[in-house]
Design a protein around this motif. Structure first.
Motif, PDB file in Angstrom:
ATOM      1  N   GLY A 104       0.800  -1.228   0.000  1.00  0.00           N
ATOM      2  CA  GLY A 104       0.000   0.000   0.000  1.00  0.00           C
ATOM      3  C   GLY A 104       0.831   1.275   0.000  1.00  0.00           C
ATOM      4  O   GLY A 104       0.302   2.352  -0.264  1.00  0.00           O
ATOM      5  N   VAL A 105       2.128   1.179   0.267  1.00  0.00           N
ATOM      6  CA  VAL A 105       2.991   2.358   0.264  1.00  0.00           C
ATOM      7  C   VAL A 105       3.113   2.864  -1.164  1.00  0.00           C
ATOM      8  O   VAL A 105       3.238   2.088  -2.108  1.00  0.00           O
ATOM      9  CB  VAL A 105       4.387   2.013   0.847  1.00  0.00           C
ATOM     10  N   THR A 106       3.068   4.182  -1.331  1.00  0.00           N
ATOM     11  CA  THR A 106       3.167   4.763  -2.669  1.00  0.00           C
ATOM     12  C   THR A 106       4.536   5.379  -2.873  1.00  0.00           C
ATOM     13  O   THR A 106       5.212   5.769  -1.921  1.00  0.00           O
ATOM     14  CB  THR A 106       2.083   5.838  -2.886  1.00  0.00           C
ATOM     15  N   GLY A 107       4.922   5.446  -4.138  1.00  0.00           N
ATOM     16  CA  GLY A 107       6.202   6.032  -4.505  1.00  0.00           C
ATOM     17  C   GLY A 107       6.155   6.476  -5.946  1.00  0.00           C
ATOM     18  O   GLY A 107       5.081   6.600  -6.545  1.00  0.00           O
ATOM     19  N   LYS A 108       7.324   6.709  -6.519  1.00  0.00           N
ATOM     20  CA  LYS A 108       7.416   7.204  -7.888  1.00  0.00           C
ATOM     21  C   LYS A 108       8.510   6.451  -8.624  1.00  0.00           C
ATOM     22  O   LYS A 108       9.575   6.197  -8.064  1.00  0.00           O
ATOM     23  CB  LYS A 108       7.748   8.696  -7.844  1.00  0.00           C
ATOM     24  N   THR A 109       8.256   6.104  -9.883  1.00  0.00           N
ATOM     25  CA  THR A 109       9.259   5.380 -10.663  1.00  0.00           C
ATOM     26  C   THR A 109      10.385   6.327 -11.055  1.00  0.00           C
ATOM     27  O   THR A 109      10.166   7.485 -11.381  1.00  0.00           O
ATOM     28  CB  THR A 109       8.643   4.761 -11.928  1.00  0.00           C
ATOM     29  N   VAL A 110      11.596   5.820 -10.991  1.00  0.00           N
ATOM     30  CA  VAL A 110      12.769   6.578 -11.405  1.00  0.00           C
ATOM     31  C   VAL A 110      13.091   6.232 -12.857  1.00  0.00           C
ATOM     32  O   VAL A 110      13.438   7.091 -13.655  1.00  0.00           O
ATOM     33  CB  VAL A 110      13.978   6.267 -10.493  1.00  0.00           C
ATOM     34  N   SER A 111      12.978   4.953 -13.181  1.00  0.00           N
ATOM     35  CA  SER A 111      13.208   4.486 -14.547  1.00  0.00           C
ATOM     36  C   SER A 111      11.922   3.854 -15.050  1.00  0.00           C
ATOM     37  O   SER A 111      10.978   3.645 -14.290  1.00  0.00           O
ATOM     38  CB  SER A 111      14.348   3.458 -14.567  1.00  0.00           C
ATOM     39  N   ALA A 112      11.904   3.548 -16.322  1.00  0.00           N
ATOM     40  CA  ALA A 112      10.756   2.841 -16.887  1.00  0.00           C
ATOM     41  C   ALA A 112      10.740   1.421 -16.327  1.00  0.00           C
ATOM     42  O   ALA A 112      11.783   0.791 -16.174  1.00  0.00           O
ATOM     43  CB  ALA A 112      10.849   2.825 -18.403  1.00  0.00           C
ATOM     44  N   PHE A 121      10.904   5.056  -2.955  1.00  0.00           N
ATOM     45  CA  PHE A 121       9.981   4.956  -1.829  1.00  0.00           C
ATOM     46  C   PHE A 121      10.697   5.505  -0.610  1.00  0.00           C
ATOM     47  O   PHE A 121      11.803   5.059  -0.281  1.00  0.00           O
ATOM     48  CB  PHE A 121       9.566   3.506  -1.549  1.00  0.00           C
ATOM     49  N   ALA A 122      10.097   6.454   0.073  1.00  0.00           N
ATOM     50  CA  ALA A 122      10.670   7.050   1.285  1.00  0.00           C
ATOM     51  C   ALA A 122      12.111   7.497   1.047  1.00  0.00           C
ATOM     52  O   ALA A 122      12.998   7.243   1.851  1.00  0.00           O
ATOM     53  CB  ALA A 122      10.586   6.078   2.455  1.00  0.00           C
ATOM     54  N   GLU A 123      12.328   8.153  -0.092  1.00  0.00           N
ATOM     55  CA  GLU A 123      13.618   8.711  -0.493  1.00  0.00           C
ATOM     56  C   GLU A 123      14.742   7.666  -0.621  1.00  0.00           C
ATOM     57  O   GLU A 123      15.909   7.986  -0.445  1.00  0.00           O
ATOM     58  CB  GLU A 123      14.029   9.838   0.456  1.00  0.00           C
ATOM     59  N   VAL A 128      12.103  -2.723  -8.371  1.00  0.00           N
ATOM     60  CA  VAL A 128      10.708  -3.179  -8.324  1.00  0.00           C
ATOM     61  C   VAL A 128      10.341  -3.819  -9.649  1.00  0.00           C
ATOM     62  O   VAL A 128      11.074  -3.710 -10.626  1.00  0.00           O
ATOM     63  CB  VAL A 128       9.748  -1.995  -8.019  1.00  0.00           C
ATOM     64  N   GLN A 129       9.179  -4.451  -9.663  1.00  0.00           N
ATOM     65  CA  GLN A 129       8.668  -5.007 -10.908  1.00  0.00           C
ATOM     66  C   GLN A 129       7.160  -4.932 -10.922  1.00  0.00           C
ATOM     67  O   GLN A 129       6.521  -4.886  -9.871  1.00  0.00           O
ATOM     68  CB  GLN A 129       9.167  -6.413 -11.146  1.00  0.00           C
ATOM     69  N   THR A 130       6.608  -4.920 -12.129  1.00  0.00           N
ATOM     70  CA  THR A 130       5.160  -4.915 -12.297  1.00  0.00           C
ATOM     71  C   THR A 130       4.705  -6.336 -12.599  1.00  0.00           C
ATOM     72  O   THR A 130       5.514  -7.255 -12.654  1.00  0.00           O
ATOM     73  CB  THR A 130       4.759  -3.979 -13.463  1.00  0.00           C
ATOM     74  N   ARG A 131       3.406  -6.480 -12.835  1.00  0.00           N
ATOM     75  CA  ARG A 131       2.879  -7.800 -13.191  1.00  0.00           C
ATOM     76  C   ARG A 131       3.015  -8.078 -14.683  1.00  0.00           C
ATOM     77  O   ARG A 131       2.461  -9.037 -15.179  1.00  0.00           O
ATOM     78  CB  ARG A 131       1.422  -7.909 -12.778  1.00  0.00           C
ATOM     79  N   GLY A 132       3.781  -7.246 -15.379  1.00  0.00           N
ATOM     80  CA  GLY A 132       4.001  -7.466 -16.800  1.00  0.00           C
ATOM     81  C   GLY A 132       3.758  -6.230 -17.630  1.00  0.00           C
ATOM     82  O   GLY A 132       4.157  -6.161 -18.778  1.00  0.00           O
ATOM     83  N   GLU A 133       3.112  -5.233 -17.063  1.00  0.00           N
ATOM     84  CA  GLU A 133       2.802  -4.050 -17.847  1.00  0.00           C
ATOM     85  C   GLU A 133       3.971  -3.051 -17.830  1.00  0.00           C
ATOM     86  O   GLU A 133       4.809  -3.081 -16.941  1.00  0.00           O
ATOM     87  CB  GLU A 133       1.511  -3.369 -17.360  1.00  0.00           C
ATOM     88  N   PHE A 134       3.984  -2.157 -18.825  1.00  0.00           N
ATOM     89  CA  PHE A 134       4.991  -1.111 -18.942  1.00  0.00           C
ATOM     90  C   PHE A 134       4.530   0.093 -18.129  1.00  0.00           C
ATOM     91  O   PHE A 134       3.375   0.497 -18.186  1.00  0.00           O
ATOM     92  CB  PHE A 134       5.165  -0.709 -20.409  1.00  0.00           C
ATOM     93  N   VAL A 135       5.447   0.665 -17.339  1.00  0.00           N
ATOM     94  CA  VAL A 135       5.156   1.887 -16.584  1.00  0.00           C
ATOM     95  C   VAL A 135       6.241   2.895 -16.918  1.00  0.00           C
ATOM     96  O   VAL A 135       7.436   2.597 -16.820  1.00  0.00           O
ATOM     97  CB  VAL A 135       5.120   1.613 -15.050  1.00  0.00           C
ATOM     98  N   PRO A 137       8.637   6.377 -16.746  1.00  0.00           N
ATOM     99  CA  PRO A 137       9.346   7.048 -15.645  1.00  0.00           C
ATOM    100  C   PRO A 137       8.497   8.164 -15.039  1.00  0.00           C
ATOM    101  O   PRO A 137       7.631   8.739 -15.699  1.00  0.00           O
ATOM    102  CB  PRO A 137      10.593   7.625 -16.316  1.00  0.00           C
ATOM    103  N   SER A 138       8.755   8.456 -13.778  1.00  0.00           N
ATOM    104  CA  SER A 138       8.066   9.512 -13.008  1.00  0.00           C
ATOM    105  C   SER A 138       6.573   9.264 -12.870  1.00  0.00           C
ATOM    106  O   SER A 138       5.783  10.197 -12.778  1.00  0.00           O
ATOM    107  CB  SER A 138       8.312  10.887 -13.643  1.00  0.00           C
ATOM    108  N   THR A 139       6.182   8.002 -12.857  1.00  0.00           N
ATOM    109  CA  THR A 139       4.780   7.632 -12.668  1.00  0.00           C
ATOM    110  C   THR A 139       4.570   7.209 -11.221  1.00  0.00           C
ATOM    111  O   THR A 139       5.367   6.447 -10.668  1.00  0.00           O
ATOM    112  CB  THR A 139       4.404   6.455 -13.596  1.00  0.00           C
ATOM    113  N   PRO A 140       3.498   7.695 -10.565  1.00  0.00           N
ATOM    114  CA  PRO A 140       3.214   7.235  -9.205  1.00  0.00           C
ATOM    115  C   PRO A 140       2.841   5.749  -9.210  1.00  0.00           C
ATOM    116  O   PRO A 140       2.090   5.291 -10.070  1.00  0.00           O
ATOM    117  CB  PRO A 140       2.017   8.088  -8.761  1.00  0.00           C
ATOM    118  N   VAL A 141       3.404   5.010  -8.263  1.00  0.00           N
ATOM    119  CA  VAL A 141       3.125   3.582  -8.142  1.00  0.00           C
ATOM    120  C   VAL A 141       2.797   3.230  -6.698  1.00  0.00           C
ATOM    121  O   VAL A 141       3.137   3.974  -5.774  1.00  0.00           O
ATOM    122  CB  VAL A 141       4.325   2.724  -8.621  1.00  0.00           C
TER     123      VAL A 141
END
Length: 157
Positions: A104-112, A121-123, A128-135, A137-141
């Motif tokens: 549930g913790v939120t953060g921001k992607t640094v790379s794609a 996350f928390a500076e 990290v990894q997704t379930r297969g989708e492309f995200v 850079p600079s997207t909230p996760v």
């Protein structure tokens, strides 16, 4: 006569060296081992043809004895141990910094994330990894699952 002896010794010596290289360093049957066997056989054949049958028998026996001793010594002692890889890489991603993150913790992607990448996350940067989708850079996760050292995230819409 001397040239025949030099030819026989060089062919057998190079042939045995190539066969040992094949056994120790090159896995499987390759051109190195086949070429070594052929050179050794040609050396023995020249010994029979040029130096006579009795000398050919002596050359054949000496070749078998020398090759047997060379193989026995090569595999018996630790003479080849310095060529072997003995270290293991036991490091893992995110092992240096044990995370204190929770689902549930939120953060921001640094790379794609394709599907793996880096997120903040928390500076602190985390792999990290997704379930297969492309995200992008600079997207909230948001963290949706923690699995040992694996952090699974999804993009927040």
């Amino acid at each position: 006569m001397l040239l025949d002896w030099i030819t026989v010794i060089l062919l057998i010596g190079i042939g045995l060296l190539l066969v040992v290289v094949e056994l120790i360093f090159v896995p499987g049957t390759t051109i190195v081992g086949v070429l070594g066997f052929i050179l050794t056989a040609i050396g023995i054949w020249i010994g029979y043809a040029a130096l006579g049958t009795e000398t050919g028998h002596i050359i054949l026996g000496a070749t078998v004895l020398i090759s047997g001793l060379a193989f026995f010594y090569s595999f018996r002692s630790d003479s080849w141990a310095r060529f072997a890889l003995k270290n293991q890489n036991k490091g893992r991603v995110n092992e240096d910094h044990q995370h204190t993150l929770e689902v549930g913790v939120t953060g921001k992607t640094v790379s794609a994330l394709r599907p793996q990448g880096t997120a903040l996350f928390a500076e602190r940067h985390h792999e990290v990894q997704t379930r297969g989708e492309f995200v992008a850079p600079s997207t909230p996760v948001r963290i949706i699952r923690l699995n040992q050292n694996k952090i699974i995230v999804e993009a927040i819409s």
